[in-house]
Design a protein around this motif. Structure first.
Motif, PDB file in Angstrom:
ATOM      1  N   ALA A  12      39.611  49.791 -23.592  1.00 20.06           N
ATOM      2  CA  ALA A  12      40.418  48.583 -23.715  1.00 20.06           C
ATOM      3  C   ALA A  12      40.276  47.715 -22.464  1.00 20.06           C
ATOM      4  CB  ALA A  12      41.884  48.942 -23.939  1.00 20.06           C
ATOM      5  N   ALA A  13      40.263  48.333 -21.296  1.00 21.59           N
ATOM      6  CA  ALA A  13      40.094  47.578 -20.047  1.00 21.59           C
ATOM      7  C   ALA A  13      38.706  46.968 -19.968  1.00 21.59           C
ATOM      8  CB  ALA A  13      40.350  48.487 -18.849  1.00 21.59           C
ATOM      9  N   GLU A  14      37.688  47.704 -20.415  1.00 25.06           N
ATOM     10  CA  GLU A  14      36.327  47.159 -20.410  1.00 25.06           C
ATOM     11  C   GLU A  14      36.206  45.982 -21.372  1.00 25.06           C
ATOM     12  OE1 GLU A  14      33.989  50.645 -21.158  1.00 25.06           O
ATOM     13  OE2 GLU A  14      33.732  51.074 -19.019  1.00 25.06           O
ATOM     14  N   ASP A  15      36.926  46.047 -22.512  1.00 24.38           N
ATOM     15  CA  ASP A  15      36.932  44.926 -23.451  1.00 24.38           C
ATOM     16  C   ASP A  15      37.554  43.687 -22.827  1.00 24.38           C
ATOM     17  OD1 ASP A  15      35.694  46.428 -25.380  1.00 24.38           O
ATOM     18  OD2 ASP A  15      37.539  46.887 -26.483  1.00 24.38           O
ATOM     19  N   MET A  16      38.468  43.881 -21.870  1.00 29.24           N
ATOM     20  CA  MET A  16      39.103  42.749 -21.194  1.00 29.24           C
ATOM     21  C   MET A  16      38.285  42.259 -20.007  1.00 29.24           C
ATOM     22  SD  MET A  16      43.185  43.579 -21.341  1.00 29.24           S
ATOM     23  CE  MET A  16      43.108  45.159 -20.558  1.00 29.24           C
ATOM     24  N   GLY A  17      37.145  42.919 -19.740  1.00 34.10           N
ATOM     25  CA  GLY A  17      36.266  42.442 -18.680  1.00 34.10           C
ATOM     26  C   GLY A  17      36.300  43.221 -17.378  1.00 34.10           C
ATOM     27  N   VAL A  18      37.006  44.340 -17.328  1.00 38.74           N
ATOM     28  CA  VAL A  18      37.061  45.150 -16.111  1.00 38.74           C
ATOM     29  C   VAL A  18      35.755  45.930 -15.982  1.00 38.74           C
ATOM     30  CG1 VAL A  18      38.268  47.028 -14.943  1.00 38.74           C
ATOM     31  CG2 VAL A  18      39.553  45.356 -16.260  1.00 38.74           C
ATOM     32  N   ASP A  19      35.152  45.927 -14.792  1.00 41.52           N
ATOM     33  CA  ASP A  19      33.908  46.649 -14.549  1.00 41.52           C
ATOM     34  C   ASP A  19      34.210  47.887 -13.708  1.00 41.52           C
ATOM     35  OD1 ASP A  19      31.263  47.405 -14.271  1.00 41.52           O
ATOM     36  OD2 ASP A  19      30.925  46.081 -12.552  1.00 41.52           O
ATOM     37  N   PHE A  20      34.085  49.066 -14.319  1.00 44.05           N
ATOM     38  CA  PHE A  20      34.333  50.309 -13.596  1.00 44.05           C
ATOM     39  C   PHE A  20      33.098  50.789 -12.851  1.00 44.05           C
ATOM     40  CE2 PHE A  20      37.633  50.642 -16.926  1.00 44.05           C
ATOM     41  CZ  PHE A  20      38.740  50.760 -16.098  1.00 44.05           C
ATOM     42  N   GLY A  21      31.937  50.319 -13.230  1.00 42.27           N
ATOM     43  CA  GLY A  21      30.708  50.778 -12.599  1.00 42.27           C
ATOM     44  C   GLY A  21      30.313  52.158 -13.090  1.00 42.27           C
ATOM     45  N   HIS A  22      29.289  52.723 -12.468  1.00 45.00           N
ATOM     46  CA  HIS A  22      28.814  54.048 -12.877  1.00 45.00           C
ATOM     47  C   HIS A  22      29.686  55.142 -12.268  1.00 45.00           C
ATOM     48  CE1 HIS A  22      26.789  53.269  -9.019  1.00 45.00           C
ATOM     49  NE2 HIS A  22      26.878  54.573  -8.842  1.00 45.00           N
ATOM     50  N   ARG A  23      29.569  56.344 -12.855  1.00 50.50           N
ATOM     51  CA  ARG A  23      30.321  57.478 -12.320  1.00 50.50           C
ATOM     52  C   ARG A  23      29.845  57.761 -10.900  1.00 50.50           C
ATOM     53  NH1 ARG A  23      30.378  62.600 -14.856  1.00 50.50           N
ATOM     54  NH2 ARG A  23      28.148  62.449 -14.853  1.00 50.50           N
ATOM     55  N   GLY A  24      30.771  57.874  -9.977  1.00 54.88           N
ATOM     56  CA  GLY A  24      30.441  58.148  -8.597  1.00 54.88           C
ATOM     57  C   GLY A  24      30.311  56.918  -7.727  1.00 54.88           C
ATOM     58  N   LYS A  25      30.448  55.735  -8.310  1.00 53.35           N
ATOM     59  CA  LYS A  25      30.317  54.499  -7.534  1.00 53.35           C
ATOM     60  C   LYS A  25      31.386  54.417  -6.451  1.00 53.35           C
ATOM     61  CE  LYS A  25      30.081  49.501  -7.968  1.00 53.35           C
ATOM     62  NZ  LYS A  25      30.055  48.362  -8.885  1.00 53.35           N
ATOM     63  N   ARG A  26      32.617  54.803  -6.788  1.00 60.29           N
ATOM     64  CA  ARG A  26      33.705  54.757  -5.804  1.00 60.29           C
ATOM     65  C   ARG A  26      33.473  55.728  -4.650  1.00 60.29           C
ATOM     66  NH1 ARG A  26      39.157  55.923  -8.184  1.00 60.29           N
ATOM     67  NH2 ARG A  26      38.033  57.666  -9.044  1.00 60.29           N
ATOM     68  N   LEU A  27      32.653  56.751  -4.878  1.00 59.30           N
ATOM     69  CA  LEU A  27      32.361  57.736  -3.841  1.00 59.30           C
ATOM     70  C   LEU A  27      31.107  57.377  -3.048  1.00 59.30           C
ATOM     71  CD1 LEU A  27      32.998  60.884  -6.050  1.00 59.30           C
ATOM     72  CD2 LEU A  27      34.525  59.922  -4.333  1.00 59.30           C
ATOM     73  N   GLY A  28      30.451  56.280  -3.424  1.00 61.87           N
ATOM     74  CA  GLY A  28      29.244  55.861  -2.740  1.00 61.87           C
ATOM     75  C   GLY A  28      28.002  56.609  -3.178  1.00 61.87           C
ATOM     76  N   LEU A  29      28.033  57.179  -4.375  1.00 63.37           N
ATOM     77  CA  LEU A  29      26.885  57.926  -4.884  1.00 63.37           C
ATOM     78  C   LEU A  29      25.982  57.017  -5.701  1.00 63.37           C
ATOM     79  CD1 LEU A  29      28.755  61.134  -6.079  1.00 63.37           C
ATOM     80  CD2 LEU A  29      27.534  60.797  -3.938  1.00 63.37           C
ATOM     81  N   PRO A  30      24.682  57.315  -5.727  1.00 65.71           N
ATOM     82  CA  PRO A  30      23.783  56.495  -6.546  1.00 65.71           C
ATOM     83  C   PRO A  30      24.046  56.689  -8.037  1.00 65.71           C
ATOM     84  CG  PRO A  30      22.608  58.364  -5.616  1.00 65.71           C
ATOM     85  CD  PRO A  30      23.975  58.366  -5.013  1.00 65.71           C
ATOM     86  N   GLU A  31      23.546  55.758  -8.832  1.00 70.54           N
ATOM     87  CA  GLU A  31      23.766  55.819 -10.274  1.00 70.54           C
ATOM     88  C   GLU A  31      22.960  56.929 -10.935  1.00 70.54           C
ATOM     89  OE1 GLU A  31      23.888  52.850 -14.139  1.00 70.54           O
ATOM     90  OE2 GLU A  31      23.268  52.070 -12.194  1.00 70.54           O
ATOM     91  N   ALA A  32      21.749  57.176 -10.469  1.00 65.39           N
ATOM     92  CA  ALA A  32      20.865  58.175 -11.066  1.00 65.39           C
ATOM     93  C   ALA A  32      20.038  58.838  -9.973  1.00 65.39           C
ATOM     94  CB  ALA A  32      19.960  57.528 -12.104  1.00 65.39           C
ATOM     95  N   GLY A  33      19.418  59.955 -10.330  1.00 72.66           N
ATOM     96  CA  GLY A  33      18.541  60.642  -9.402  1.00 72.66           C
ATOM     97  C   GLY A  33      19.271  61.606  -8.496  1.00 72.66           C
ATOM     98  N   PRO A  34      18.553  62.151  -7.515  1.00 75.43           N
ATOM     99  CA  PRO A  34      19.171  63.100  -6.585  1.00 75.43           C
ATOM    100  C   PRO A  34      20.354  62.474  -5.843  1.00 75.43           C
ATOM    101  CG  PRO A  34      16.791  63.113  -6.342  1.00 75.43           C
ATOM    102  CD  PRO A  34      17.124  61.975  -7.256  1.00 75.43           C
ATOM    103  N   GLY A  35      21.420  63.233  -5.729  1.00 74.24           N
ATOM    104  CA  GLY A  35      22.616  62.752  -5.058  1.00 74.24           C
ATOM    105  C   GLY A  35      23.601  62.050  -5.962  1.00 74.24           C
ATOM    106  N   SER A  36      23.225  61.819  -7.222  1.00 72.72           N
ATOM    107  CA  SER A  36      24.155  61.189  -8.165  1.00 72.72           C
ATOM    108  C   SER A  36      25.042  62.263  -8.796  1.00 72.72           C
ATOM    109  CB  SER A  36      23.388  60.435  -9.251  1.00 72.72           C
ATOM    110  OG  SER A  36      22.638  61.333 -10.041  1.00 72.72           O
TER     111      SER A  36
END
Length: 156
Positions: free
Chosen positions: A17-41
């Motif tokens: 519902a929040a994403e439908d309203m335009g909120v961008d949560f980003g990828h899992r781990g973004k708040r922790l400073g982790l990359p989106e994919a690959g080692p360390g994600s």
């Protein structure tokens, strides 16, 4: 808003519902400073469950073969839980992975990127053995046992 749209947002949860309203949560781990994919994600949920299944199977075999001595399945399961706790205490606090996590390419690290350390490994292992904290996740996909111990499971 018609009723179908309201029911759809309720069924799909607050994040959708929040994403439908335009909120961008980003990828899992973004708040922790982790990359989106690959080692360390963030390690995918399927791999984490697979590692848990491997570890539990290994602990059950150890309990059945060495400790339960032909007792009932309930007693064997209790011994397996104890072996599971000891396995996690010894491995995540020292090398950062259990045998199942090693096979599937997962490490348990601190949220600051270093080793987890023994004290936080004890907290994480005890909470994981209780089961319930591991079933409650945040939006990054970390269970309460990882949040409380300030740990994250990443790809290797």
């Amino acid at each position: 808003m018609d009723n179908r749209q309201a029911i759809g947002s309720w069924l799909s949860g607050p994040r959708a519902a929040a994403e439908d309203m335009g909120v961008d949560f980003g990828h899992r781990g973004k708040r922790l400073g982790l990359p989106e994919a690959g080692p360390g994600s963030m390690a995918p949920l399927g791999r984490r469950f697979g590692a848990l299944f491997i570890d539990w199977g290994l602990c059950y075999l150890i309990a059945y073969g060495l400790l339960a001595r032909g007792e009932s399945a309930q007693i064997t399961s209790n011994w397996a839980l104890g072996v599971f706790l000891v396995l996690h205490l010894l491995t995540t606090g020292t090398v950062g992975f259990t045998p199942g996590k090693r096979l599937l390419g997962i490490w348990v690290i601190s949220t600051d990127g270093g080793r987890l350390g023994f004290g936080r490994s004890v907290l994480r292992s005890v909470l994981l053995s209780l089961g319930l904290p591991a079933l409650i996740w945040d939006r990054d996909g970390r269970g309460l046992h990882d949040r409380f111990s300030r740990a994250v499971q990443v790809r290797r």
